[in-house]
Each structure stands twice: as structure tokens, then as C-alpha cells.
Design an enzyme around this catalytic site. Structure first.
Site, PDB file in Angstrom:
ATOM      1  N   ASP A   1      11.975  -2.281  -0.642  1.00 16.78           N
ATOM      2  CA  ASP A   1      11.928  -3.413  -1.034  1.00 16.78           C
ATOM      3  C   ASP A   1      10.900  -4.101  -1.663  1.00 16.78           C
ATOM      4  OD1 ASP A   1      10.118  -4.671   1.225  1.00 16.78           O
ATOM      5  OD2 ASP A   1      11.870  -4.120   2.584  1.00 16.78           O
TER       6      ASP A   1
ATOM      7  N   HIS B   1       5.518  -8.575   7.394  1.00 21.08           N
ATOM      8  CA  HIS B   1       4.702  -7.781   6.588  1.00 21.08           C
ATOM      9  C   HIS B   1       3.248  -8.001   6.405  1.00 21.08           C
ATOM     10  CE1 HIS B   1       8.794  -7.373   4.636  1.00 21.08           C
ATOM     11  NE2 HIS B   1       8.510  -6.184   4.647  1.00 21.08           N
TER      12      HIS B   1
ATOM     13  N   GLN C   1      22.980   5.968   2.158  1.00 15.95           N
ATOM     14  CA  GLN C   1      23.267   4.772   3.038  1.00 15.95           C
ATOM     15  C   GLN C   1      24.116   3.519   2.510  1.00 15.95           C
ATOM     16  OE1 GLN C   1      19.124   3.613   4.133  1.00 15.95           O
ATOM     17  NE2 GLN C   1      18.563   3.610   2.070  1.00 15.95           N
TER      18      GLN C   1
ATOM     19  N   ALA D   1       9.746  11.097   3.230  1.00 11.19           N
ATOM     20  CA  ALA D   1       8.223  10.755   3.518  1.00 11.19           C
ATOM     21  C   ALA D   1       7.498  12.013   4.177  1.00 11.19           C
ATOM     22  CB  ALA D   1       8.339   9.620   4.657  1.00 11.19           C
TER      23      ALA D   1
ATOM     24  N   ASP E   1       6.351   1.838   6.757  1.00  7.93           N
ATOM     25  CA  ASP E   1       7.331   0.628   7.013  1.00  7.93           C
ATOM     26  C   ASP E   1       9.000   1.395   6.765  1.00  7.93           C
ATOM     27  OD1 ASP E   1       8.619  -1.815   7.026  1.00  7.93           O
ATOM     28  OD2 ASP E   1       8.164  -2.256   4.816  1.00  7.93           O
TER      29      ASP E   1
END
Length: 516
Positions: A298, A274, A244, A353, A370
């Protein structure tokens, strides 16, 4: 055939292979451009491949009318591919930044068709020229087609493993254009004795070469300025990874991360997102020890998870190592994640995942999902019944999962389809949402194998937004974001669950966000 004819025919086979490599690179490059700028990768690749092949068919038909000056015709076809294809990415970014909406899509599909048509003219001309030199038709056809098909494989591999990750889409286009031009100039030189006004053609080729070289060295910087127009704040970091495009912007204390143009967080309000994503699940699980985070490269979700002293192990699964590397090295992101990915408790796993859950035999007290929004096929599979069933199967008794589910205001059908899909696995669910200024109203789906009672959840950790009293209020939805979707006739719309076999979520997502 004499030695000169043999040399010329051999180069024709090499030329067919090289231009085929360039053709397939341009084909997949146009698909990548469409996927990045227009979204829905499967749709864009399908359209660009279809248009490119249609163009090739048109070009092959046009080639019948080329009866004279085969070499000059081939040379100018390569000139055309070089200049149009070479400037394709650069121009696409400029149009996206400055032209009216929809112009970029029209431009992309038009150049795909044109370059496809030019590519379709190449091979018939080369076959006929080889035959003209003295090679029998069946041999010339077989050899040129072999070079073409083999070149297609090489081109695809080069784009995936070298050009896109190392050079990016702008430089790659200019570089491949230079290769097309080089083939044209070599052919021009080899057949110079049978070409009238050779010097004029050579000057035109060299002039195109100068433009491409200028683009190769300076085009990316100019395209960067074009791309800056797409973002509110100045771009301070940009990287095109194998998966990406990663953009980091910063202005007046607000740091924002974008992946393929989609906002991942804003430092001014990420804590709202979060805290809702992590704390209700962690508190529900009661002294969680083993936690799984899917996405979250992140490291900010991991920071919230590590606030719980009971946690012994955090497995963070993110596909792109470039994202976690940035989170581990960039000063601005480190300020947000407190260096969570460096903790001895955190294991970072770079894997898909879905595949991770299929292969893993571990069970978890809490699972935090997430992941980016389902705007393409590869992400859609992470929003299917099959995926959520895997999550259920990895939850320990008493454990819970929290899944980000886009906006129930801007993408109402998308959010409630995700909710229904999670529910279809047999888990008990609770729907939550919170106002995140940089995103808008954002939805979450909490799930467990046991009944969830929000009024038993207390928030005991340090937070900036979430309190115990707020938890139950997060489950209250307004009329315009309710699960009862009403159509234009006033009837309730039944939402279908999202599956691998029937991926209906992508179209719902595209329809929901096209006006935002």
C-alpha cells in the site's frame, strides 16, 4: 460400427474430457471458496479435495445401479452438476452473509460431496454407453479415462490462469455450469431418436440454461451485495487478482483495505501502526541508506521511511502487482502514502519475500516486515525460523528489523511464538505493542544482531502518534498479554518455535481468532 455410431462414440470421448475439465474446476473452485471465506487454505483445499474424491467414489458405486436409460441418466447428472455447481459460489456468499455461523462451512462441504458424487457417476455411464454402441470395453475404458485425466490438467490450468483472475469465483461457477449443461444438451440431441419424451427433457435443459445465463450476467452484482454485508463500510473497489481478493471500503472519511477479508489498514489510525513499525528501527539504524520493506504494497510504510534524508534506496517486495497498482492509482490511498511508490528512491519488486531473501545478495540498514497475518501455509513460511534467519543474514552491522506480530491480547500465543521464533535465530529482540483502534492492541518484534537499548532511541521525524518518551513504554505489557502463557491447570506453557518442518503457528492463529 456405422457412421452414426462412430460419431456418437467420438462425442462420448469428447464429453468425458469436457465434463472432467468442469469437474476439476469445481473441485478447485470449492477449495478457493473455502480458503477465502473460511480461512486456512491448506485445510480447506485438503477437505474439499478429500470430500470431492469421496463423493466420486460414492458416485462410482451408485453407477452400478444405473442399468437402463444410460443417456437420460447422464443428461440429468449434467443438469444436476450445472445447477448445483453453477449456483455454488453465489449461494455460498449469500449463506455467509445471512445464515448463522458455521452454516457456510456445512454448505460448502455438502455441495462438494454432492458434485463429487455426480461427477463419479459420469465416467462409468459413458464407458458403458460407448461399449453399448459397439466399442470394445478395453478401448472404451482407456479412451474415456484418457479424456478424463487430460481434462483434469486442462481444468486446473484454466482455473488458475483464466477463470479465477478474469471472471472471479461467482461468474466462473455459472460459466462452468453452462458448459456442463451444453454437453448434456448436445448428448440429448445426438441420441434423440432413442429417447422418449425428448421435448420434455429439452425444455427442462433450456430452463436450467436460462437460470444459469441470468446468474452469469446478474449473479455477481447480487453476490456483491451479499459480500457487502461482511464489511462494516460500503465497498468502493473490488478486484480478484491472481493471488487474493482486494476490497477497498470507504465511509465518513474512513478508508479501509482488506486482502482476502483481512483488514490491512484504516485511514483513521494507520499512522499509529506505521509509525511504530518504521521509526524505532530507522532511528536505531543511525542514518540508514538502504532499506528493505517486505510487504507494505500500500506504500504507507514506504512514506514513513522516505522521511529520512539519509535513505538512498528502498526495496519494496510485494507479491501482488495488483496491490501496488492500486496504491499507485487510487486517489484515497495516494492521499495516505503521498505517492511514495512513485519516488525515484523506491524500487518495487513483485516477488515472494522468502524467495527474494534467498536470492538477494544485498545488505540493509533497516528491514521492515509488513506482511499479512500467518493464516495459511504460504504466509506461515514468512513467520518461520528459516525466514527470520534470512532477515538476520541481510542485516548490516548496526542495522535492525521490525516485524509486525499480530495482537498480544487477542492472539497471545501467536504473538509470543513469533517472538520466540525471531529470538531463536540468535538476534537480540525487543517486544513492543501499541493500541490501534481499528485492530486493537497490536504487537511488534524489533530485532538486531547487536543488543537493542530502547532508551537510546529518539524520534526526530514528524509523527502524529509516536514520541521519544513513548518508545520505552511500548515495551511494557499487561498481565493478560504477557509472555508467560498459563494453561487451565495454572502451569506455564512452553511455546515451540515455528519452522517450515513444523508449522505450528497456523493452528495457534486459527484457534486465537475464531471467536473474533
Amino acid at each position: 460400427m456405422n457412421e452414426k455410431s462412430i460419431r456418437q462414440s467420438n462425442f462420448i470421448y469428447w464429453a468425458s474430457g469436457i465434463v472432467s475439465i468442469c469437474g476439476i474446476i469445481f473441485e478447485v473452485l470449492f477449495g478457493a471458496l473455502g480458503s477465502y471465506i473460511l480461512g486456512d487454505g491448506v485445510k480447506q483445499y485438503t477437505l474439499t479435495i478429500s470430500l470431492f474424491l469421496t463423493g466420486m467414489g460414492i458416485g462410482a458405486s451408485i453407477s452400478e445401479r444405473v442399468t437402463k436409460n444410460l443417456i437420460i441418466s447422464f443428461v440429468y447428472i449434467e443438469f444436476g452438476v450445472a445447477i448445483i455447481g453453477g449456483f455454488s459460489s453465489f449461494t455460498m456468499f449469500g449463506i455467509t452473509a445471512f445464515a448463522p455461523a458455521g452454516t457456510d462451512a456445512f454448505y460448502l462441504y455438502l455441495i462438494t460431496l454432492i458434485v463429487g458424487a455426480l461427477t463419479g457417476v459420469e465416467l462409468p455411464i459413458l464407458i458403458r454407453k460407448a461399449n453399448e454402441i459397439g466399442v470394445t470395453l478395453n478401448r472404451s475404458t482407456a479412451r474415456v479415462l484418457f479424456s478424463d485425466y487430460a481434462g483434469g490438467l486442462v481444468g486446473g490450468l484454466l482455473f488458475v490462469f483464466l477463470l479465477r483472475p478474469q471472471f472471479g469465483m461467482v461468474k466462473s461457477a455459472f460459466l462452468v455450469g453452462c458448459i456442463n449443461l451444453a454437453v448434456a444438451l448436445v448428448v440429448l440431441w445426438l441420441f434423440r431418436k432413442e429417447i422418449r419424451r425428448f421435448a420434455v427433457h429439452a425444455v427442462i435443459g433450456v430452463s436450467i440454461g436460462l437460470l444459469l445465463v441470468i446468474g452469469l450476467f446478474f449473479g455477481e452484482a447480487m453476490a456483491f451485495s451479499f459480500e457487502q454485508k461482511l464489511y462494516k463500510d460500503p465497498i468502493i473497489y473490488m478486484e480478484e487478482s491472481s493471488y487474493q481478493k482486494i476490497i477497498l471500503t470507504q465511509d465518513q472519511g474512513d478508508t479501509r483495505l482488506y486482502l482476502d477479508g483481512s483488514l490491512q489498514f484504516s485511514s483513521t489510525d494507520e499512522y499509529r501502526y506505521h509509525e511504530v513499525l518504521v521509526h524505532p528501527t530507522m532511528e536505531y539504524a543511525k542514518n540508514p541508506e538502504n532499506v528493505l520493506i517486505l510487504g507494505g504494497g500500500d506504500g504507507i510504510a514506504a512514506k514513513e521511511v522516505l522521511k529520512y534524508e539519509s535513505v538512498k534506496n528502498v526495496s519494496l517486495v510485494d507479491l501482488d502487482p495488483a496491490v501496488t497498482a492500486l496504491a499507485n492509482s487510487n486517489r484515497l490511498i495516494l492521499q495516505l502514502n503521498d505517492g511514495s511508490l512513485r519516488s525515484d528512491k523506491v524500487e518495487v519488486i513483485h516477488e515472494d519475500a522468502f524467495q527474494f531473501l534467498e536470492n538477494s545478495e544485498k545488505w540493509y540498514d533497516a528491514i521492515i516486515v509488513d506482511l499479512p497475518d500467518p493464516n495459511n501455509e504460504s504466509l506461515n513460511k514468512l513467520y518461520t525460523k528459516e525466514f527470520y534467519s534470512l532477515i538476520r543474514n541481510h542485516l548490516l552491522p548496526g542495522g535492525a528489523a521490525m516485524i509486525q506480530g499480530t495482537s498480544p491480547v487477542f492472539a497471545t500465543k501467536v504473538y509470543w511464538t513469533i517472538s520466540e521464533t525471531v529470538k531463536s535465530t540468535g538476534m537480540d529482540i525487543v517486544n513492543l505493542h501499541a493500541d490501534i483502534p481499528s485492530f486493537g492492541n497490536w504487537g511488534f518484534v524489533m530485532a538486531s544482531r547487536e543488543p537493542i537499548k530502547l532508551d537510546t532511541i529518539t524520534i526526530n521525524k514528524s509523527t502524529r502518534f509516536l514520541t521519544t518518551d513513548m518508545v520505552t513504554s511500548l515495551a511494557e505489557f499487561g498481565k493478560d498479554e504477557d509472555s508467560r502463557i498459563i494453561d487451565e491447570d495454572g502451569d506455564t506453557v512452553d511455546l515451540e518455535i515455528n519452522t517450515l518442518i513444523d508449522p505450528n503457528l497456523i493452528q495457534l492463529y486459527e484457534n486465537a481468532w475464531k471467536n473474533y
